[in-house]
Design a protein around this motif. Sequence first.
Motif, PDB file in Angstrom:
ATOM      1  N   SER A 153       0.822  -1.218   0.000  1.00 44.01           N
ATOM      2  CA  SER A 153       0.000   0.000   0.000  1.00 44.01           C
ATOM      3  C   SER A 153       0.858   1.271   0.000  1.00 44.01           C
ATOM      4  CB  SER A 153      -0.929   0.029   1.223  1.00 44.01           C
ATOM      5  OG  SER A 153      -0.204   0.331   2.405  1.00 44.01           O
ATOM      6  N   ASP A 187      -3.691  -4.830   1.689  1.00 44.60           N
ATOM      7  CA  ASP A 187      -3.989  -3.810   2.689  1.00 44.60           C
ATOM      8  C   ASP A 187      -5.149  -4.289   3.565  1.00 44.60           C
ATOM      9  OD1 ASP A 187      -3.533  -1.497   4.035  1.00 44.60           O
ATOM     10  OD2 ASP A 187      -4.152  -0.134   2.435  1.00 44.60           O
ATOM     11  N   GLY A 198      -3.153  -5.156   8.301  1.00 50.05           N
ATOM     12  CA  GLY A 198      -2.279  -4.683   7.219  1.00 50.05           C
ATOM     13  C   GLY A 198      -0.929  -5.362   7.288  1.00 50.05           C
TER      14      GLY A 198
END
Length: 207
Positions: free
Chosen positions: A58, A117, A111
């Motif tokens: 991410s 994510d 996460g």
Amino acid sequence: MPSPATALIVVDVQNDFCPGGALAVGGGHAIVPVINALVPRYEQVVVTQDWHPEGHASFASAHPGREPFDTTDMPYGPQVLWPDHCVQGTPGAELHPDLRVTSAQMIIRKGWHQGVDSYSAFREADRETLTGLAGYLRERGVEEVHVVGLATDYCVAWTALDAAGAGFRVSVIEDACRAIDISGSLERAWADMTAAGIKRTTSGTVL
Ligand code: VGL
Ligand code: ZN
């Protein structure tokens, strides 16, 4: 006083989401006293921490040529790319130093998977991998959850939506949250939450 069957979920009140942090949410620190007042009203308190490995998928830095706040396509769908934040074991990943959640019995760290994510405390962004939180709450007799924290339009909203999807009654306590709000994300989040039957309340209804 909320009943013992109501749990408070305190989402991602971490240094990196507060002013001075890597992914600061405007006024993020201002919710800390509100949450500190709420916590003693609940018998069951769950705390979450965004908890990424270095080089997490991410992070914009893991995608050469891409900038923070761009969107990219991941195998599981579109993904906003963020500045590096909440790296496991770093000061930015610690809870805000003034947050008083010593009565919390459960901390969910999310996460954690390098390539996926997880805004939600219940289900990762692949929409398949569960954290176990729904089972934990159910086994403890929880029927309703109140969600507070950072950020309203990402981790709070996804957590609230998944809680509703798992069959819990859900309220989001608006003055105990702050938003990132990029490209209309906050308005969309409230529309999605309202459509899912999630109540929008204020701390005054509990305090
Ligand atoms: C969050 C963006 C990236 C949040 C976490 O806690 O809302 N937002 N990671
Ligand atoms: Zn994150």
